[in-house]
Design an enzyme around this catalytic site. Structure first.
Site, PDB file in Angstrom:
ATOM      1  N   LYS A 106      69.106  48.228  63.973  1.00 29.37           N
ATOM      2  CA  LYS A 106      70.042  47.454  63.939  1.00 29.37           C
ATOM      3  C   LYS A 106      71.535  47.882  64.743  1.00 29.37           C
ATOM      4  CE  LYS A 106      69.175  47.516  59.097  1.00 29.37           C
ATOM      5  NZ  LYS A 106      69.077  48.485  57.689  1.00 29.37           N
ATOM      6  N   GLN A 142      72.196  52.661  54.369  1.00 29.01           N
ATOM      7  CA  GLN A 142      70.875  52.366  54.410  1.00 29.01           C
ATOM      8  C   GLN A 142      70.373  53.198  53.238  1.00 29.01           C
ATOM      9  OE1 GLN A 142      68.994  50.730  57.170  1.00 29.01           O
ATOM     10  NE2 GLN A 142      67.288  50.997  55.887  1.00 29.01           N
ATOM     11  N   ASP A 167      74.874  43.751  53.248  1.00 28.72           N
ATOM     12  CA  ASP A 167      73.827  43.641  53.156  1.00 28.72           C
ATOM     13  C   ASP A 167      73.652  42.783  52.284  1.00 28.72           C
ATOM     14  OD1 ASP A 167      71.759  44.734  54.194  1.00 28.72           O
ATOM     15  OD2 ASP A 167      72.673  47.008  53.419  1.00 28.72           O
TER      16      ASP A 167
END
Ligand code: NAP
Length: 334
Positions: A66, A110, A133
């Site tokens: 990412k 994460q 997200d």
């Protein structure tokens, strides 16, 4: 019986492969242009803060990918790698400070987090305006109401793949296998908004093959290597394989890849495993009209969509809702 024998002969009907690489690159180029535009208009470089706790090897790789994608498109990134001993309170403090920082547009935590930390509480602590997200309950609620919001990256990527490949959605029978918060449920919402007729199936579904084999569009996200076989697939269907499973044993690889197993066996001997999806590729090739490969399909789009969500956050936070922006933030058909 005859049919089964016939269907075992290789390459009788080779499904077209829907590759993710070209589309992911296209999306990243679009984001890079939007980044330049934002910098020209507002002298602002969009930014993403990635937070990781502990030393899970897969998470480290995901975050690294990412960060690398951010560099490619011109997004500033910061990586907060916290030790496994980090408490929920310490993590909350970091999230609060990222929430208030003007120079942070997107926050990514994460998953999975260490089991001592309640993931739901951490996700809810993220400012919904920075929820790139799309996991925050506000984002989930807006999505289920059909309102513009941050859409989770993997389902958003699947929609890009379908639309940019000109695969019809409206009026189609779509079956989603799996009902997770990050894939199954949101992709069902997005397909419904595009006028597909949706069935969501899961581990308690009775006679799964009878359900999935009705689908023109079959989306599979279950985490079971090669589980979906020829009996699950309607002839000519489009099959989107979201699964990402590590397979280490050679017999399974032979069963999944048939005549093309040798390349995968080589990968196992070099790396110790090969990545396979939830769909048996050799069997899908015999029946499906199109299918995504693993790797090289949906997975590549996930990171590209994270980049798009980040530029979207940067623009939204500055009240920029031009036509381009609207299409970037919308979960509606364009
Ligand atoms: P998850 O949270 O573990 O959910 C799995 C879902 O599959 C559950 O809803 C479960 O049903 C269902 N399921 C399990 N076994 C089944 C069976 N035999 N028949 C029918 N349904 C079954 O998984 P996830 O996070 O959605 O991930 C699914 C897969 O996608 C994994 O391989 C993951 O690595 C991959 N993935 C890939 C990406 C990417 O970027 N490519 C992103 C996310 C996930 P119940 O609800 O009844 O338990």
């Amino acid at each position: 019986m005859q049919l089964a024998e016939d269907s075992k002969s290789p390459n009788t009907n080779r499904a077209e492969l829907l590759e993710g690489a070209a589309i992911a690159n296209q999306i990243k180029q679009e984001v890079a242009r939007d980044v330049e535009r934002l910098m020209a208009e507002r002298e602002v470089r969009p930014s993403l803060a990635a937070v990781r706790v502990g030393d899970d090897a897969a998470s480290a790789v995901y975050v690294r990918n990412k960060i690398r994608a951010c560099e490619e498109v011109g997004i500033r990134s910061e990586h907060h790698a916290l030790p496994g001993t980090t408490t929920a309170g310490e993590l909350m403090d970091l999230i609060s400070s990222l929430n208030t920082r003007e120079d942070v547009d997107g926050i990514l935590v994460q998953l999975p987090l260490p089991k001592e930390i309640e993931e739901a509480a951490i996700i809810e602590a993220i400012d919904p305006d920075k929820d790139v997200d799309g996991f925050h309950p506000v984002s989930v609620g807006r999505l289920s109401m059909g309102r513009p919001t941050f859409v989770p990256c993997t389902p958003a990527g699947i929609i890009e793949l379908l639309e940019r490949s000109a695969i019809p959605i409206a009026g189609e029978n779509a079956c989603v296998v799996g009902r997770s918060q990050i894939v199954g449920r949101p992709i069902a919402q997005l397909l419904l908004q595009r006028d597909a007729t949706i069935t969501i199936s899961h581990s308690r579904t009775r006679n799964l093959a009878a359900v999935t084999s009705q689908a023109d569009l079959l989306i599979v996200a279950i985490g079971r290597p090669g589980f979906i076989g020829r009996e699950h697939i309607k002839p000519g269907a489009t099959v989107i394989d979201v699964g990402m499973n590590k397979v280490t044993d050679e017999a399974s690889v032979r069963g999944l890849f048939g005549a093309e197993a040798s390349k995968r066996l080589e990968i196992i001997s070099k790396r110790g495993y090969t990545l396979v999806g939830d769909v048996n590729p050799a069997e899908a090739d015999e029946v499906a009209g199109r299918r995504t490969p693993v790797p090289g399909g949906v997975g590549l789009l996930t990171v590209a969509m994270l980049m798009r969500n980040t530029i979207k956050a940067a623009r939204m936070r500055r009240g920029l809702v031009g036509s381009n922006q609207q299409s970037a933030i919308s979960n509606q058909p364009e």
